[in-house]
Scaffold this motif. Sequence first.
Motif: not given
Length: 168
Positions: A61-62, A66-69, A99-101, A106-107
């Motif tokens: 997992p990330v 929160t940063l990812y979203r 979200p996963r690593e 990809a982001l």
Amino acid sequence: MTDLGMLNYFLGISVTRTTSGMFLSQKKYATEIIERAYMITCKPCRTPVESGAKLTAHGPPVLDPTLYRSLAGALQYLTFTRPDITYAVQRICLFMHDPREQHFQALKRIIRYVQGTTDLGLQLFASSPSSLVAYSDADWAGCPITRRSTSGYCVFLGNNMLSWSSKR
């Protein structure tokens, strides 16, 4: 309402008038996204997504979901003037709940692409519309997890793109 003059900047979208029409850009907003991701000095890449890469729901997992979203949502807003990243952003937004690593990688690739293409935007031409043309494409059952399809379309009126979408 009062007349505020010629439109220059509205909701983060910069409007530049030229003899051929208007150019809509979110360069300042794109730069803010890159800064928020702490990727100012990263090397840009040529494409927003790896060809043939499939994202799965497996892997570590990330660390900061929160940063990812936050970054994924910011990239969604950037697609208003950047249809070139619509598909890639749609792919990463599918995993906002968990979200996963690999999704974060990809982001980051999308952000690296945006860094190299901050000057891109949407050109609207001043011309009389001559025809309405639509293009569409689909990746039937392309998701290896759910076997759901991805489809997309864009609609042009004359030389101007009016509408576009990419969804699962």
